[in-house]
Design a protein around this motif. Sequence first.
Motif, PDB file in Angstrom:
ATOM      1  N   ASP A  10       5.131  -7.268   5.661  1.00 54.99           N
ATOM      2  CA  ASP A  10       5.858  -7.041   4.407  1.00 54.99           C
ATOM      3  C   ASP A  10       7.346  -7.330   4.583  1.00 54.99           C
ATOM      4  O   ASP A  10       7.991  -7.907   3.688  1.00 54.99           O
ATOM      5  N   GLU A  48       7.832 -11.113   4.612  1.00 52.18           N
ATOM      6  CA  GLU A  48       7.721 -11.711   3.282  1.00 52.18           C
ATOM      7  C   GLU A  48       8.948 -11.416   2.433  1.00 52.18           C
ATOM      8  O   GLU A  48       9.367 -12.247   1.616  1.00 52.18           O
ATOM      9  N   SER A  49       9.530 -10.220   2.587  1.00 48.22           N
ATOM     10  CA  SER A  49      10.730  -9.890   1.820  1.00 48.22           C
ATOM     11  C   SER A  49      11.928 -10.726   2.242  1.00 48.22           C
ATOM     12  O   SER A  49      12.926 -10.786   1.515  1.00 48.22           O
ATOM     13  N   ARG A  50      11.829 -11.368   3.402  1.00 48.35           N
ATOM     14  CA  ARG A  50      12.901 -12.241   3.897  1.00 48.35           C
ATOM     15  C   ARG A  50      12.528 -13.708   3.769  1.00 48.35           C
ATOM     16  O   ARG A  50      12.948 -14.544   4.561  1.00 48.35           O
ATOM     17  N   CYS A  51      11.686 -14.019   2.763  1.00 45.74           N
ATOM     18  CA  CYS A  51      11.317 -15.407   2.420  1.00 45.74           C
ATOM     19  C   CYS A  51      10.546 -16.081   3.543  1.00 45.74           C
ATOM     20  O   CYS A  51      10.813 -17.239   3.894  1.00 45.74           O
ATOM     21  N   PHE A  52       9.592 -15.371   4.130  1.00 45.20           N
ATOM     22  CA  PHE A  52       8.747 -15.944   5.176  1.00 45.20           C
ATOM     23  C   PHE A  52       7.880 -17.034   4.573  1.00 45.20           C
ATOM     24  O   PHE A  52       7.158 -16.820   3.591  1.00 45.20           O
ATOM     25  N   ASP A  53       7.954 -18.243   5.143  1.00 47.10           N
ATOM     26  CA  ASP A  53       7.212 -19.384   4.616  1.00 47.10           C
ATOM     27  C   ASP A  53       6.104 -19.859   5.556  1.00 47.10           C
ATOM     28  O   ASP A  53       5.610 -20.987   5.415  1.00 47.10           O
TER      29      ASP A  53
END
Length: 300
Positions: free
Chosen positions: A257, A260-265
């Motif tokens: 989580d 993802e909140s840090r723009c995990f691509d």
Amino acid sequence: MIFTGILAAGVVWCLFYNYISNAALLLLSICAAGLFLWAGHVKEQRVEIDLLAGSSRLSEVPPLLKFLLAISLMACSICAGRPVIGVQIAILLMLISIIAGGVRVKTYLHMVAVPLSFLMISGLALLWEYNPADKGNLSISIGIGYLCVTKAAQVRTMLVMARALGAVSALYLLSLSTPMPEIIGVLRKMRCPDVMTELMYLIYRYIFVLFNIHDSMKNSAMSRLGYIDYPTGIRTTGRIYSNLLAYSYRQASRNFDAMESRCFDGSIRFLDPERKWQPAYVAGAIFLAVLEWLLCVMVR
């Protein structure tokens, strides 16, 4: 570590029996056992390898240079035809890690004791073989045959253990002077698949996360008399590991989580620090690699 010390003394005795005098063999066996016992009773907190690598005096050396040097020396040790090459590489790299890298002697020996324990167990398996006739330097009658240690087995075991010791020392030189993100950066430059390098970092990091949580749980249980006797200790250990499994799943979900909140691509990137290729670093690495390869060829 008591069992490991006894095992080390037994392996050394079987390995060098009939090669040196009994008095010298006894002294060598006692020294081997004492080294393992001392390394096992070193009262130190668990030290993360990344902390040692980050504080090493060799951390300013370019990671690609250290990586190539370690791989070269490891290949030299594995390809060596005589045990003296592997032992020489192990001693040389230990001195480099301690003197040039700044690792404390007891910390280095405490860490090396773990792979050496596995080497001792493998050495016993290589030394002893079952023969129908008594044709070994050491032999034990079992049934219709003999469990014995032959001269050929001693030579083979010396070579295998020396090769493994030299290779392990080369990897320790790399890991104790280069943080894991920099090693991953080197592998990326060598076009390793992203999936492999990312899994390497995540698994490596989670090992230390679980270690820290295990230590906290164990200290908490000890403060509540969870290890007051053997049966209670067994129940406490089972509960700790069951809670550790549940915690690992919760922590993995939290980390995902956060990513993802840090723009995990889908890919993990690290900032590679710039390391200057000083001529002294390059010359020293080339000198060590060429020296060991020449010695390997000459001794062969």
